[in-house]
Design an enzyme around this catalytic site. Structure first.
Site, mmCIF file in Angstrom:
data_model
loop_
_atom_site.group_PDB
_atom_site.id
_atom_site.type_symbol
_atom_site.label_atom_id
_atom_site.label_comp_id
_atom_site.label_asym_id
_atom_site.label_seq_id
_atom_site.Cartn_x
_atom_site.Cartn_y
_atom_site.Cartn_z
ATOM 1 C CB CYS A 156 16.685 48.468 13.055
ATOM 2 S SG CYS A 156 18.028 47.859 14.087
ATOM 3 C CB CYS A 186 17.111 49.501 16.626
ATOM 4 S SG CYS A 186 18.285 49.311 15.308
ATOM 5 C CG ASP A 187 13.201 50.420 16.566
ATOM 6 O OD1 ASP A 187 13.898 51.077 17.353
ATOM 7 O OD2 ASP A 187 13.038 50.728 15.376
#
Ligand code: NAP
Length: 353
Positions: A172, A175-176
């Protein structure tokens, strides 16, 4: 033997959709029962442990309401020590995925949600009340059900990929991607669909170069997205190429990749990289439904009414990634969780169930 008690509303799943629907349903006095999933090795390997995909991420910077700051004291005051102890210490950033999920879970508990730490293995939606079969045995009857079992990112299945998960390997980018370890360094994205190109493009904000590795010689992605990749000077495309191994060590995490050709022509290449992002699709967690709800060809639950969470079975609603292969964000999952609870509440209020 006495017949099992009948629940008003059972929610299956414990990501943002599950907990948001539980918070709304509990406040509407529906006394929801949540099956949050079992804590088992099988679920760990499949990425389906309780608290969903967010429990597998680090910082969450895009969930509105959690700007960067020291959340430590708030977490201590909100969560019981036994749940707080399950998380790594808070380190002065905004909120992490596990923290956000624990907060949502606690919020649901505060309003009277009951939780069973078990999987539902099988359902019978052919007649009401519905019957659910937990893995620990027995059965649960329910007037109404919300399915919020999410989706799991697909992985290649390489041993080195598993070894470096959360230490440079991620599924992701949104997300990261902004984490310090990925800044101004080369990164690798694997996949050739819209997600892969979207993730590669997103990562160019942080990376020095993004190597986009795809197994064929053309993208599956839409033309406009593919063109975006071709036009971006920071994206280097490697067609007919597969990720053979993630390289790294325990101190630094990921330091590079070994690539291999996919066309039979011998080709091997090693690249330096501080991160590897898999974007090879997601699989919705719908197998346990065994065909009892209408699914899309990709096995996502079909919402049968425009802007409603109704499924093909009256009294069964769906929320979050299990019914959404497009947005797939924590906040959109939470939003549809709220919608499913309101849809369930109104359906029950009309004397159904
Ligand atoms: P997808 O379209 O299914 O693409 C998956 C990609 O991963 C494909 O290129 C596939 O290769 C590759 N792949 C699958 N298994 C692999 C393996 N074992 N090894 C190497 N490569 C593998 O999935 P997605 O990109 O996540 O998109 C899902 C849906 O969301 C699509 O409908 C997409 O249009 C939509 N979406 C839209 C947007 C947008 O419009 N902005 C953004 C994201 C997603 P092959 O091509 O060789 O099969």
């Amino acid at each position: 033997m006495a017949a099992p008690a009948e629940e008003t509303l059972v929610i299956i799943g414990s990501g943002p959709a599950g907990w948001s629907s539980a918070i709304y349903a509990a406040r509407a006095q529906l006394k929801p029962l949540v099956f949050e999933g079992a804590i088992s090795e099988k679920n760990r390997m499949a990425g389906t442990l309780p608290l969903g995909q967010l429990a597998l991420t680090s910082e969450v910077e895009n969930f509105a309401g959690f700007p960067a700051g020291d959340l430590g004291g708030f977490l201590d005051s909100s969560l019981p020590p036994e749940r707080r102890g399950m998380m790594p210490p808070h380190e002065g950033h905004g909120v992490t995925g596990p923290e956000l999920m624990e907060l949502m879970r606690q919020q649901a508990v505060n309003f009277g949600t009951r939780i069973v730490t078990d999987d539902i293995l099988k359902v019978d939606f052919s007649k009401r009340p519905f019957t659910l079969f937990p893995s620990e045995g027995g059965e649960v009857k329910a007037k109404c059900v919300i399915v919020a079992t999410g989706a799991s990112a697909n992985w290649l299945g390489l041993q080195s990929e598993e070894h470096f998960k959360n230490r440079g390997v991620s599924a992701c980018a949104v997300c990261d991607g902004a984490l310090p370890r990925f800044r101004n360094r080369p990164l690798v994205v694997v996949g050739g669909g819209d997600s892969a190109i979207e993730e590669a493009t997103y990562l160019t904000k942080f990376a020095s170069t993004v190597h986009l590795v795809h197994r064929r010689d053309q993208f599956r992605a839409s033309k406009i997205m593919a063109q975006r990749a071709f036009d971006d000077p920071k994206i280097k495309i490697h067609f007919n190429t597969a990720l053979a191994e993630v390289l790294g060590d325990d101190a630094k995490g990921v330091t590079g990749v070994r690539l291999a050709g996919t066309t039979g022509v011998a080709k091997e290449e090693t690249l330096e990289a501080s991160g590897v992002f898999l974007a090879i699709g997601h699989t919705p967690n719908t197998a346990f439904l065994d065909g009892q709800l209408e699914l899309t060809p990709k096995k996502y639950i079909v919402w049968k009414k425009h802007f409603r969470t109704n499924t093909s079975v009256e009294g069964v609603f769906a929320a979050g990634d299990v019914a959404d292969d497009y947005y797939r964000q924590a906040i959109s999952a939470a939003g549809t969780g709220c919608m499913a609870a309101l849809d369930a509440e109104r359906w029950l209020a009309h004397g159904h169930g």
